[in-house]
Design an enzyme around this catalytic site. Structure first.
Site, mmCIF file in Angstrom:
data_model
loop_
_atom_site.group_PDB
_atom_site.id
_atom_site.type_symbol
_atom_site.label_atom_id
_atom_site.label_comp_id
_atom_site.label_asym_id
_atom_site.label_seq_id
_atom_site.Cartn_x
_atom_site.Cartn_y
_atom_site.Cartn_z
ATOM 1 N N HIS A 1 56.849 -85.094 1.542
ATOM 2 C CA HIS A 1 57.531 -84.512 2.582
ATOM 3 C C HIS A 1 58.279 -83.508 1.871
ATOM 4 O O HIS A 1 58.401 -82.140 2.609
ATOM 5 C CB HIS A 1 58.414 -85.403 3.337
ATOM 6 C CG HIS A 1 57.851 -86.690 3.805
ATOM 7 N ND1 HIS A 1 58.343 -87.799 3.473
ATOM 8 C CD2 HIS A 1 56.607 -86.723 4.699
ATOM 9 C CE1 HIS A 1 57.621 -88.798 4.414
ATOM 10 N NE2 HIS A 1 56.725 -88.168 5.053
ATOM 11 N N LYS B 1 54.459 -97.816 14.765
ATOM 12 C CA LYS B 1 54.183 -98.810 13.429
ATOM 13 C C LYS B 1 55.467 -99.398 13.049
ATOM 14 O O LYS B 1 56.745 -98.983 13.501
ATOM 15 C CB LYS B 1 53.843 -98.056 12.375
ATOM 16 C CG LYS B 1 54.614 -96.449 12.063
ATOM 17 C CD LYS B 1 53.491 -95.735 11.077
ATOM 18 C CE LYS B 1 54.665 -94.297 10.723
ATOM 19 N NZ LYS B 1 53.714 -93.407 9.944
ATOM 20 N N ARG C 1 47.197 -84.381 3.102
ATOM 21 C CA ARG C 1 46.767 -84.911 1.856
ATOM 22 C C ARG C 1 45.298 -85.117 1.679
ATOM 23 O O ARG C 1 44.657 -83.951 1.730
ATOM 24 C CB ARG C 1 47.426 -86.271 1.887
ATOM 25 C CG ARG C 1 48.787 -86.429 1.746
ATOM 26 C CD ARG C 1 49.461 -87.569 1.878
ATOM 27 N NE ARG C 1 49.284 -87.877 3.283
ATOM 28 C CZ ARG C 1 50.017 -88.797 4.039
ATOM 29 N NH1 ARG C 1 50.796 -89.473 3.241
ATOM 30 N NH2 ARG C 1 49.727 -88.837 5.312
ATOM 31 N N SER D 1 54.647 -92.869 2.860
ATOM 32 C CA SER D 1 55.889 -93.900 2.876
ATOM 33 C C SER D 1 55.410 -95.282 2.820
ATOM 34 O O SER D 1 56.218 -96.125 2.205
ATOM 35 C CB SER D 1 56.439 -93.524 3.941
ATOM 36 O OG SER D 1 57.019 -92.032 4.266
HETATM 37 P P1 ADP Z 1 53.870 -90.887 5.780
HETATM 38 O O1 ADP Z 1 52.330 -90.501 6.200
HETATM 39 O O2 ADP Z 1 54.229 -90.647 4.329
HETATM 40 O O3 ADP Z 1 54.158 -92.084 6.363
HETATM 41 P P2 ADP Z 1 55.027 -89.432 7.895
HETATM 42 O O4 ADP Z 1 54.496 -90.098 9.232
HETATM 43 O O5 ADP Z 1 56.575 -89.278 7.920
HETATM 44 O O6 ADP Z 1 54.570 -89.792 6.551
HETATM 45 O O7 ADP Z 1 54.430 -87.829 7.958
HETATM 46 C C1 ADP Z 1 54.969 -86.395 8.269
HETATM 47 C C2 ADP Z 1 54.254 -85.445 7.643
HETATM 48 O O8 ADP Z 1 54.324 -85.461 6.423
HETATM 49 C C3 ADP Z 1 52.783 -85.575 8.084
HETATM 50 O O9 ADP Z 1 52.397 -84.455 8.391
HETATM 51 C C4 ADP Z 1 52.153 -85.951 6.884
HETATM 52 O O10 ADP Z 1 50.767 -85.619 6.807
HETATM 53 C C5 ADP Z 1 53.019 -85.338 5.828
HETATM 54 N N1 ADP Z 1 53.067 -85.881 4.654
HETATM 55 C C6 ADP Z 1 53.327 -87.085 4.397
HETATM 56 N N2 ADP Z 1 53.044 -87.468 3.043
HETATM 57 C C7 ADP Z 1 52.642 -86.280 2.351
HETATM 58 C C8 ADP Z 1 52.197 -85.899 1.052
HETATM 59 N N3 ADP Z 1 51.944 -86.482 0.023
HETATM 60 N N4 ADP Z 1 51.877 -84.472 0.928
HETATM 61 C C9 ADP Z 1 51.958 -83.650 2.007
HETATM 62 N N5 ADP Z 1 52.174 -83.977 3.151
HETATM 63 C C10 ADP Z 1 52.644 -85.225 3.187
#
Ligand code: ADP
Length: 174
Positions: free
Chosen positions: A18, A42, A91, A129
């Site tokens: 993030h 979730k 990703r 996460s």
């Molecule tokens: P997670 O998938 O880690 O639970 P979130 O729902 O908080 O994360 O995702 C928020 C944003 O961060 C989304 O656009 C997700 O694609 C992006 N994101 C999460 N992990 C990564 C990563 N490792 N690299 C790039 N973008 C990421």
């Protein structure tokens, strides 16, 4: 015209994937608002306030990044703060279909807001996460995934959870 982008997510908890997207994204826009979604479909480890506090700590030295919580449609939140861009991270290939569908739905709801997706940095490809929470709950090393203060918050939260689980277990046994 100032260009404001919103980076929405659950951030349960914030990790290096993030942080990388937010820093690269904020270099492209005048300001970036990290929008922490209050009630995702979730189960969560951290409360909305705790998630927001960790995101705030991560970006306390970044002048053009601010953090806000929200509980409406993401595009409604963008409109309410005059943001023109929705920033997302991409990703592995499996993210693509979901992100594509979401971008199209958001476009239909608010055609004036565009989605900008940044490809993850290679070292964060498999980081999410859920993995962070799983590894931490099994007492694995998450130091390559999250900053120190997140590691500390995970330790505290998980030891509270373990203590209350133990209490329930003991009360059932008695
Ligand atoms: P997670 O998938 O880690 O639970 P979130 O729902 O908080 O994360 O995702 C928020 C944003 O961060 C989304 O656009 C997700 O694609 C992006 N994101 C999460 N992990 C990564 C990563 N490792 N690299 C790039 N973008 C990421």
């Amino acid at each position: 015209m100032t260009m404001r982008a919103v980076f929405p997510g659950t951030f349960d908890p914030i990790h290096f994937g993030h942080i990388d997207i937010a820093r690269r994204g904020c270099a492209l826009f005048d300001d970036l608002v990290i929008a922490v979604y209050d009630r995702p479909l979730k189960s969560l480890l951290f409360s909305p306030d705790e998630r927001m506090e960790l995101v705030r700590t991560a970006f306390e030295d970044d002048d053009n990044i601010t953090v806000q919580g929200y509980r409406t449609l993401t595009v409604s939140f963008c409109t309410s703060i005059n943001a023109q861009v929705l920033l997302r991270g991409l990703r592995v290939f499996s993210d693509f279909e979901h992100e594509f569908r979401m971008a199209l739905a958001n476009r239909r709801l608010a055609p004036e807001i565009d989605t900008v997706s940044l490809i993850t940095s290679e070292k964060h490809t498999f980081l999410n996460s859920t993995t962070v929470r799983e590894v931490a709950s099994l007492e694995g090393d998450v130091s390559s995934m999250v900053p120190d203060f997140v590691q500390k918050a995970l330790d505290e939260k998980l030891s509270q959870t373990r203590a209350s689980e133990k209490e329930v277990y003991n009360s059932l046994r008695d």
